[in-house]
Design an enzyme around this catalytic site. Structure first.
Site, mmCIF file in Angstrom:
data_model
loop_
_atom_site.group_PDB
_atom_site.id
_atom_site.type_symbol
_atom_site.label_atom_id
_atom_site.label_comp_id
_atom_site.label_asym_id
_atom_site.label_seq_id
_atom_site.Cartn_x
_atom_site.Cartn_y
_atom_site.Cartn_z
ATOM 1 N N VAL A 1 0.914 12.940 -2.551
ATOM 2 C CA VAL A 1 2.372 12.844 -2.722
ATOM 3 C C VAL A 1 2.891 13.938 -3.637
ATOM 4 O O VAL A 1 3.868 14.629 -3.326
ATOM 5 C CB VAL A 1 2.752 11.446 -3.278
ATOM 6 N N ASP B 1 -1.892 19.114 -13.250
ATOM 7 C CA ASP B 1 -3.010 18.222 -12.943
ATOM 8 C C ASP B 1 -4.115 18.463 -13.961
ATOM 9 O O ASP B 1 -4.221 19.563 -14.509
ATOM 10 C CB ASP B 1 -3.532 18.480 -11.521
ATOM 11 N N LYS C 1 -9.284 21.688 -8.899
ATOM 12 C CA LYS C 1 -8.197 21.491 -7.925
ATOM 13 C C LYS C 1 -7.113 22.553 -8.139
ATOM 14 O O LYS C 1 -6.620 23.169 -7.189
ATOM 15 C CB LYS C 1 -7.604 20.091 -8.110
ATOM 16 N N THR D 1 3.524 4.208 -6.748
ATOM 17 C CA THR D 1 3.867 2.853 -6.301
ATOM 18 C C THR D 1 3.486 1.821 -7.369
ATOM 19 O O THR D 1 2.306 1.663 -7.687
ATOM 20 C CB THR D 1 3.142 2.559 -4.971
ATOM 21 N N GLU E 1 8.287 6.982 -2.562
ATOM 22 C CA GLU E 1 8.068 7.934 -1.454
ATOM 23 C C GLU E 1 7.713 7.158 -0.189
ATOM 24 O O GLU E 1 7.143 6.075 -0.262
ATOM 25 C CB GLU E 1 6.979 8.943 -1.823
ATOM 26 N N PHE F 1 5.783 1.142 15.264
ATOM 27 C CA PHE F 1 4.771 0.294 14.621
ATOM 28 C C PHE F 1 4.459 -0.967 15.417
ATOM 29 O O PHE F 1 4.241 -2.033 14.877
ATOM 30 C CB PHE F 1 5.161 -0.020 13.166
ATOM 31 N N ALA G 1 -0.793 -1.905 19.076
ATOM 32 C CA ALA G 1 -1.907 -2.785 18.680
ATOM 33 C C ALA G 1 -3.199 -1.981 18.560
ATOM 34 O O ALA G 1 -3.352 -0.931 19.177
ATOM 35 C CB ALA G 1 -2.060 -3.892 19.713
ATOM 36 N N CYS H 1 -2.279 3.218 1.777
ATOM 37 C CA CYS H 1 -1.092 2.455 1.356
ATOM 38 C C CYS H 1 -1.046 1.004 1.837
ATOM 39 O O CYS H 1 -0.999 0.083 1.024
ATOM 40 C CB CYS H 1 0.165 3.175 1.829
ATOM 41 N N LYS I 1 -6.477 6.917 10.958
ATOM 42 C CA LYS I 1 -5.604 7.115 12.118
ATOM 43 C C LYS I 1 -5.899 8.521 12.637
ATOM 44 O O LYS I 1 -6.598 9.295 11.970
ATOM 45 C CB LYS I 1 -4.124 6.947 11.745
HETATM 46 C C1 UDX Z 1 2.135 4.707 5.379
HETATM 47 C C2 UDX Z 1 3.665 4.582 5.518
HETATM 48 O O1 UDX Z 1 4.023 4.826 6.876
HETATM 49 C C3 UDX Z 1 4.376 5.543 4.579
HETATM 50 O O2 UDX Z 1 5.767 5.354 4.662
HETATM 51 C C4 UDX Z 1 3.894 5.227 3.164
HETATM 52 O O3 UDX Z 1 4.535 5.987 2.217
HETATM 53 C C5 UDX Z 1 2.384 5.413 3.077
HETATM 54 O O4 UDX Z 1 1.762 4.532 4.024
HETATM 55 P P1 UDX Z 1 0.240 6.319 6.314
HETATM 56 O O5 UDX Z 1 -0.724 5.444 5.552
HETATM 57 O O6 UDX Z 1 0.099 7.782 6.233
HETATM 58 O O7 UDX Z 1 1.741 5.985 5.866
HETATM 59 O O8 UDX Z 1 0.071 5.934 7.852
HETATM 60 P P2 UDX Z 1 0.874 5.166 8.985
HETATM 61 O O9 UDX Z 1 1.168 6.115 10.061
HETATM 62 O O10 UDX Z 1 1.991 4.383 8.448
HETATM 63 O O11 UDX Z 1 -0.271 4.173 9.528
HETATM 64 C C6 UDX Z 1 -0.902 3.224 8.683
HETATM 65 C C7 UDX Z 1 -1.930 2.441 9.462
HETATM 66 O O12 UDX Z 1 -1.297 1.608 10.428
HETATM 67 C C8 UDX Z 1 -2.923 3.314 10.260
HETATM 68 O O13 UDX Z 1 -4.207 2.741 10.183
HETATM 69 C C9 UDX Z 1 -2.396 3.254 11.681
HETATM 70 O O14 UDX Z 1 -3.385 3.464 12.655
HETATM 71 C C10 UDX Z 1 -1.876 1.816 11.717
HETATM 72 N N1 UDX Z 1 -0.842 1.600 12.742
HETATM 73 C C11 UDX Z 1 0.350 2.235 12.642
HETATM 74 C C12 UDX Z 1 -1.086 0.720 13.792
HETATM 75 O O15 UDX Z 1 -2.169 0.127 13.894
HETATM 76 N N2 UDX Z 1 -0.107 0.531 14.716
HETATM 77 C C13 UDX Z 1 1.107 1.142 14.634
HETATM 78 O O16 UDX Z 1 1.943 0.894 15.508
HETATM 79 C C14 UDX Z 1 1.341 2.030 13.579
#
Ligand code: UDX
Length: 449
Positions: free
Chosen positions: A17, A36, A41, A130, A163, A266, A269, A277, A337
């Site tokens: 972030v 940092d 880094k 957070t 964020e 979102f 499945a 997060c 992901k």
């Molecule tokens: C998330 C939030 O989206 C972001 O706003 C926050 O600040 C940090 O956390 P991120 O962890 O990068 O972001 O990934 P995101 O794309 O949200 O996916 C999170 C998880 O949910 C992944 O494992 C993804 O595969 C899963 N997911 C997401 C699903 O299983 N199905 C969906 O439809 C969407």
């Protein structure tokens, strides 16, 4: 209003972030110092390598380094002296009970307190990490006040600015956000932080939500927990779909997503949500809520559904293979992901560790995450950079994320190279009838036809 600024910013903590946000501010003409404690880094960053897998981040880093608007330092005190606003972007790793670990936040507040002792001008501290409601005003402010001897609201101010960056699209998310949430407690700090973002977004129309600090802290959790709830909800529907012939969870998701009250995002499945997060934030909100003597049953269920998803996938593998001992299982997709190398809280870890208890040979592939996977599995699995090598002679292939590389695979490839062409697709990336004709295709969320 002028769109140029002399306001100088410093960022404490150049993780995902902090680095992304600070680089984006520097790209909008702000003078930014990234701070940092990790010298190796900093050395990497100064040579134009972010060390983070994020599209366009290295390019943007090189650009802002060249313009001299972005500099780095391990000297917090000096950086605070040279800046007007300091963003706290340190991590808040979970404690064992799921509560938020505040060690880095407290240490940042302590360092800021020492630095402010010697500063005569007003300084604004903006917390991005957070943290649960109350943390900014009940923990961070008292630490800074006590150590610096300065007066809150008079000599320094505090804002909370959560964020919402997603890995893989962080720069775009920063430049085109759905909203900016600004929690403040007085008009001076509110004005400064609003000015910063007005300059950042210039003529862009952005929803800026001005609210109290505690509201802003809770908005972050409520936002992430809601998205996690959507995922556990659609996974629950997928688990029902599995048992109904001629039913496909994607068709259900597409239709319900057309209802603007639900929307289509979102609702994909799969084997469960992971990453840095959602799992942490849902648990932290449950823990926080319980500490207030309210048991948040919905969130507990969201977390439970998510924890059960990998077990359901393991059960399908076991059921399909009869026994796992001495079988060869290929896993395609290790990161939490697609399009990232991040393995944090990835369901692949749970699934592979559980399978390994029964002594199969496990062959793994991921377009980006192999190096990180090696840190987790060591020599317990076979790593492959080539998909064909990863599926060769295998008895079962499990697809765990929807990487573009996998989507173009044809069923004949699995038929040709695998020992037994059993494909378990947890993200429904293939055409059902095309695959079902040629391989033994188990498609999660699709009831058998
Ligand atoms: C998330 C939030 O989206 C972001 O706003 C926050 O600040 C940090 O956390 P991120 O962890 O990068 O972001 O990934 P995101 O794309 O949200 O996916 C999170 C998880 O949910 C992944 O494992 C993804 O595969 C899963 N997911 C997401 C699903 O299983 N199905 C969906 O439809 C969407």
């Amino acid at each position: 209003m002028t769109k140029k600024t002399n306001t100088k910013l410093s960022f404490i903590g150049l993780g995902y972030v902090g680095l992304t946000t600070s680089i984006c501010f520097a790209d909008k003409d702000f003078h930014v110092i990234g701070v940092d404690v990790d010298k190796s880094k900093l050395k990497k960053i100064s040579s134009g390598k972010s060390g983070i897998f994020e599209p366009n981040l290295n390019e943007l880093l090189c650009k802002v380094l060249k313009t001299k608007r972005f500099s780095i330092s391990d000297n917090l005190s000096d950086s605070i002296k040279k800046s007007d606003v300091t963003f706290i972007t340190v991590g808040t790793p979970a404690n064992h009970d799921g509560s938020v670990g505040l060690q880095f936040i407290k240490s940042a507040a302590t360092d800021i307190g020492h630095a402010l002792k010697n500063k005569s001008s007003y300084h604004l501290v903006v917390v991005k990490s957070t943290i649960v409601p109350g943390t900014t005003e009940n923990i961070i402010v008292p630490i800074i006040t006590k150590i610096s001897g300065k007066k809150y609201d008079e000599d320094f101010g505090i804002c909370y600015n959560p964020e919402f960056l997603s890995e893989g699209s962080a720069i775009n998310d920063m430049n085109n956000p759905d909203k900016i949430v600004l929690g403040s407690s007085n008009s001076k700090s509110k004005k400064i932080i609003n000015n910063l973002y007005n300059i950042f977004y210039s003529t862009q129309k952005i929803n800026i939500v001005n609210t109290t600090i505690s509201n802003a802290e809770l908005i972050k959790y409520a936002n992430n927990a809601f998205l996690a709830t959507k995922i556990s909800y659609i996974n629950t529907i997928a688990n029902i779909c599995n048992n109904i012939p001629n039913v496909n969870v994607d068709e259900i998701a597409r239709a319900i997503g057309l209802d603007s009250r639900i929307n289509s995002k979102f609702l994909s499945a799969g084997p469960g949500y992971g990453g840095s997060c959602f799992p942490k934030d849902v648990k932290a909100l449950i823990q926080f809520s319980s500490s207030l003597d309210y048991s948040p049953k919905l969130l507990i269920a969201v977390d439970e559904v998510n924890q059960l998803q990998p077990t359901l996938i393991i059960n399908i593998i076991k059921q399909k293979l009869s026994f796992i001992d001495n079988k060869t299982i290929s896993i395609l997709g290790l990161a939490f992901k697609s399009k990232t190398n991040d393995m944090r809280e990835s369901v692949a870890i749970k699934i592979i560790n559980e399978l390994l208890k029964q002594n199969p040979t496990i062959k793994v592939h991921d377009p980006e995450a192999i190096d990180n996977a090696k840190q987790i599995f060591g020599d317990r699995v076979d790593y492959h950079n080539n998909i064909i090598e990863a599926i060769k002679n295998s008895d079962c292939c499990v697809i765990l994320n929807d990487s573009i590389e996998y989507k173009s695979l044809k069923p004949t490839i699995f038929k040709k190279y695998m020992n037994k062409a059993l494909v378990i697709d947890t993200k429904r990336i293939f055409n059902y009838s095309e695959f079902n004709e040629i391989v033994d295709y188990y498609c999660y969320g699709v009831g058998s036809y």
